[in-house]
Design a protein around this motif. Structure first.
Motif, PDB file in Angstrom:
ATOM      1  N   HIS A 178     -39.375  -0.938 -10.481  1.00 38.30           N
ATOM      2  CA  HIS A 178     -39.660  -1.607  -9.868  1.00 38.30           C
ATOM      3  C   HIS A 178     -38.731  -2.975 -10.043  1.00 38.30           C
ATOM      4  O   HIS A 178     -38.099  -3.125 -10.332  1.00 38.30           O
ATOM      5  CB  HIS A 178     -40.840  -2.204 -11.228  1.00 38.30           C
ATOM      6  CG  HIS A 178     -41.600  -3.221 -11.003  1.00 38.30           C
ATOM      7  ND1 HIS A 178     -41.417  -4.627 -11.100  1.00 38.30           N
ATOM      8  CD2 HIS A 178     -42.704  -2.880 -10.739  1.00 38.30           C
ATOM      9  CE1 HIS A 178     -42.182  -5.639 -10.900  1.00 38.30           C
ATOM     10  NE2 HIS A 178     -43.048  -4.552 -10.117  1.00 38.30           N
TER      11      HIS A 178
ATOM     12  N   GLU B 100     -43.423  -6.869  -4.090  1.00 38.44           N
ATOM     13  CA  GLU B 100     -42.770  -6.742  -5.582  1.00 38.44           C
ATOM     14  C   GLU B 100     -42.663  -5.198  -5.166  1.00 38.44           C
ATOM     15  O   GLU B 100     -44.233  -4.518  -4.077  1.00 38.44           O
ATOM     16  CB  GLU B 100     -44.127  -6.636  -6.351  1.00 38.44           C
ATOM     17  CG  GLU B 100     -44.612  -6.336  -7.857  1.00 38.44           C
ATOM     18  CD  GLU B 100     -45.400  -6.312  -8.620  1.00 38.44           C
ATOM     19  OE1 GLU B 100     -45.336  -6.316  -9.499  1.00 38.44           O
ATOM     20  OE2 GLU B 100     -46.495  -7.503  -7.791  1.00 38.44           O
TER      21      GLU B 100
ATOM     22  N   ASP C  42     -41.680  -5.846 -21.359  1.00 42.20           N
ATOM     23  CA  ASP C  42     -41.965  -7.204 -20.201  1.00 42.20           C
ATOM     24  C   ASP C  42     -42.700  -8.364 -20.650  1.00 42.20           C
ATOM     25  O   ASP C  42     -41.715  -9.674 -20.024  1.00 42.20           O
ATOM     26  CB  ASP C  42     -43.366  -6.358 -19.889  1.00 42.20           C
ATOM     27  CG  ASP C  42     -42.250  -5.023 -18.348  1.00 42.20           C
ATOM     28  OD1 ASP C  42     -41.687  -4.826 -17.930  1.00 42.20           O
ATOM     29  OD2 ASP C  42     -43.345  -4.609 -17.779  1.00 42.20           O
TER      30      ASP C  42
ATOM     31  N   THR D 194     -41.532 -11.830 -14.016  1.00 37.68           N
ATOM     32  CA  THR D 194     -42.592 -10.700 -14.268  1.00 37.68           C
ATOM     33  C   THR D 194     -43.063 -11.171 -15.543  1.00 37.68           C
ATOM     34  O   THR D 194     -42.691 -12.005 -16.326  1.00 37.68           O
ATOM     35  CB  THR D 194     -41.717  -9.481 -14.318  1.00 37.68           C
ATOM     36  OG1 THR D 194     -40.670  -9.768 -15.367  1.00 37.68           O
ATOM     37  CG2 THR D 194     -41.399  -9.462 -12.915  1.00 37.68           C
ATOM     38  N   PRO D 195     -44.331 -10.231 -16.169  1.00 39.98           N
ATOM     39  CA  PRO D 195     -44.904  -9.401 -15.648  1.00 39.98           C
ATOM     40  C   PRO D 195     -46.123 -10.101 -14.260  1.00 39.98           C
ATOM     41  O   PRO D 195     -46.555 -11.143 -14.763  1.00 39.98           O
ATOM     42  CB  PRO D 195     -45.243  -8.510 -16.612  1.00 39.98           C
ATOM     43  CG  PRO D 195     -46.109  -9.697 -17.930  1.00 39.98           C
ATOM     44  CD  PRO D 195     -45.089 -10.308 -17.816  1.00 39.98           C
ATOM     45  N   THR D 196     -46.352  -8.864 -13.528  1.00 42.94           N
ATOM     46  CA  THR D 196     -47.208  -8.914 -12.610  1.00 42.94           C
ATOM     47  C   THR D 196     -48.411  -9.025 -12.488  1.00 42.94           C
ATOM     48  O   THR D 196     -48.188  -7.683 -13.618  1.00 42.94           O
ATOM     49  CB  THR D 196     -46.665  -8.656 -11.236  1.00 42.94           C
ATOM     50  OG1 THR D 196     -46.935  -7.871 -11.668  1.00 42.94           O
ATOM     51  CG2 THR D 196     -45.587  -9.489 -11.097  1.00 42.94           C
TER      52      THR D 196
ATOM     53  N   GLN E 252     -47.642  -4.583 -12.844  1.00 40.16           N
ATOM     54  CA  GLN E 252     -47.133  -4.287 -14.113  1.00 40.16           C
ATOM     55  C   GLN E 252     -48.303  -4.459 -15.691  1.00 40.16           C
ATOM     56  O   GLN E 252     -47.802  -3.251 -15.913  1.00 40.16           O
ATOM     57  CB  GLN E 252     -45.893  -5.417 -13.995  1.00 40.16           C
ATOM     58  CG  GLN E 252     -44.611  -4.978 -13.786  1.00 40.16           C
ATOM     59  CD  GLN E 252     -43.721  -5.642 -13.780  1.00 40.16           C
ATOM     60  OE1 GLN E 252     -43.591  -6.910 -13.970  1.00 40.16           O
ATOM     61  NE2 GLN E 252     -42.862  -5.109 -14.548  1.00 40.16           N
TER      62      GLN E 252
END
Length: 471
Positions: free
Chosen positions: A93, A101, A145, A184-186, A189
């Motif tokens: 990732h 991404e 994360d 991040t986190p997206t 994720q």
């Protein structure tokens, strides 16, 4: 003859490679095929061994991961170099500087999932021998994360939940974040982390020999809904991601795990133990951050963004709403007349309605603020900030939410009604978009129409917030 044969063979290999490259996509189904290759190879690997090979190929083997799962490079057969490269592209990732991404896949339900937290959660569940809990589950899937973001002093809302869209939902190859931020986190994720928690708990304590990783993923992501929608669907499917996660993880638990994750990371780096004052400050920051996380991913329903269902651009310049609003107006689409049960069908229905509203009625965009499918998702229309064209004379006062289908004599699924009545409304209030004592009305109460249908109108008349007098 041999020379001709070798020339033809080489040409075939080159052509096959070109075709594979051209048709290759970042779809969950393609990743499951890779998993099956590992399972069905000559070594006939069990799930833990498959996960270990995946982790080795993807380089998921830092000291933090090894603390819980052990060294991925210890023993076992090597993965073919070509396959290993393929796995690395699927699982590693990262967010590039231009907002792409990587290490994410499109699932059949229209959501995007990061594979690394998903796989780490499943492996943690299979390896855990701790009674009553899965060791490292929350830290491997979400807490680490989240802790990276919470180290910074910026408000969490500026960074949490970056979502995006694929270049092509049929053959997805590039996923670009909507805000082009590299933080991040997206959302992908978080989706992967939630799925890792849900599936990690599901496999915990179960016999490893009876489980195939590919089957687990296929059943979770590829379930086909019947006419009753999610009302008749099994518990363990990706469309129920958020409700399953809410049942397993309360915000206080996640707060505790994020703090533990930060402490462990510092310890693994050889840093001194955190002082009492520093830890108190950290806990306060994490608590604030988790309020935003809980609202976005535990209170709010999952919303499919415009670019994912293939929306055309708004024609002209949208009028921005003055928030918070005071009303929510409930509609049914009437046409399409049937509930949609798949991402593909719901997306087609959204495009059909937008074409009708823009081309036939001459509106700037699809009229509704949001639309509820029967596939487990809310679809973004004009959204939270653009004034809609849903309830004549009242578009600046409230959001227009429609349910796909004709509900003159029947009702939407219980699940889809709950998404709007309980989650979308709570999300709007919690996010400052609706006032706490907002009023919910049927379209027919303020416009001369039969919408949202007799059966559905009778239903919503019993909902909380229904009725009231407009001011």
């Amino acid at each position: 003859m041999d020379k001709v044969w070798w020339t033809l063979t080489l040409a075939f290999v080159v052509l096959s490679s070109a075709i594979m490259e051209a048709s290759f996509s970042w779809h969950m189904g393609d990743f499951i095929k890779v998993v099956k290759q590992l399972e069905d190879g000559r070594h006939q690997l069990e799930p833990v061994a498959v996960l270990k090979r995946l982790r080795r190929a993807a380089g998921l083997n830092d000291v933090f991961i090894q603390h819980f799962l052990g060294n991925a490079n210890s023993g076992g057969p090597e993965v073919d170099a070509t396959l290993s490269d393929h796995i690395a592209k699927f699982v590693q990732h990262r967010v590039t500087e231009d907002g792409r991404e990587e290490g994410v896949v499109l699932t059949p339900d229209g959501t995007t999932v990061a594979l690394s937290p998903l796989l780490l959660g499943i492996e943690a569940g299979l390896l855990s021998k701790t009674r009553g809990r899965v060791r490292g589950l929350h830290q491997l899937t979400l807490a680490k994360d989240l802790s990276h973001m919470l180290r910074h002093s910026f408000p969490l809302s500026l960074h949490l939940g970056s979502d995006g869209c694929w270049d092509n939902v049929t053959l997805p190859q590039v996923f670009t974040l909507a805000d082009n931020l590299s933080t991040t986190p997206t959302t992908a994720q978080v989706n992967g982390g939630m799925d890792g928690v849900v599936l990690g708990m599901e496999v915990w304590g179960k016999p490893r020999g009876s489980l195939k990783l590919s089957s687990l993923l296929m059943e979770y992501y590829n379930h086909h809904l019947r006419t009753e929608g999610l009302d008749g669907a099994p518990r363990l499917i990706s469309r129920r991601r958020r409700e399953n996660f809410r049942e397993l993880v309360a915000p206080p638990v996640l707060i505790r795990e994020v703090v533990k994750s930060l402490e462990l990371q510092e310890r693994l780096k050889g840093q001194p133990k955190m002082g009492t004052k520093e830890k108190k400050r950290l806990v306060a920051v994490v608590k604030d951050g988790m309020k935003e996380f809980a609202l976005m991913y535990m209170d709010c329903p999952p919303i499919i963004p415009r670019c994912m269902w293939g929306a055309e651009a708004y024609r002209g310049t949208p009028t921005i709403l003055s928030l918070p609003l005071s009303f929510m107006y409930i509609h049914h689409t009437h046409t399409p007349s049937k509930p949609c049960l798949t991402f593909e069908q719901c997306s087609e229905d959204m495009r059909s309605m937008q074409r009708f509203h823009q081309d036939d009625r001459g509106w700037d965009d699809i009229g509704y603020s949001f639309v509820a499918g029967s596939d487990g998702y809310i679809y973004e229309g004009r959204g939270w900030h653009w004034r809609g064209a849903h309830t004549l004379g009242h578009n600046s006062k409230g959001y227009g939410v429609s349910f796909i289908g004709d509900y003159s004599t029947s009702l939407p699924s219980q699940h889809s009604m709950g998404l709007v009545r309980d989650q979308l409304a709570s999300c709007a209030v919690g996010g400052g978009r609706l006032i706490a004592n907002f009023t919910l009305k049927g379209h027919r109460q303020v416009v001369n129409t039969s919408c949202p249908g007799d059966a559905f109108y009778n239903e919503i008349s019993g909902w909380e917030h229904f009725g009231g007098v407009e001011k």
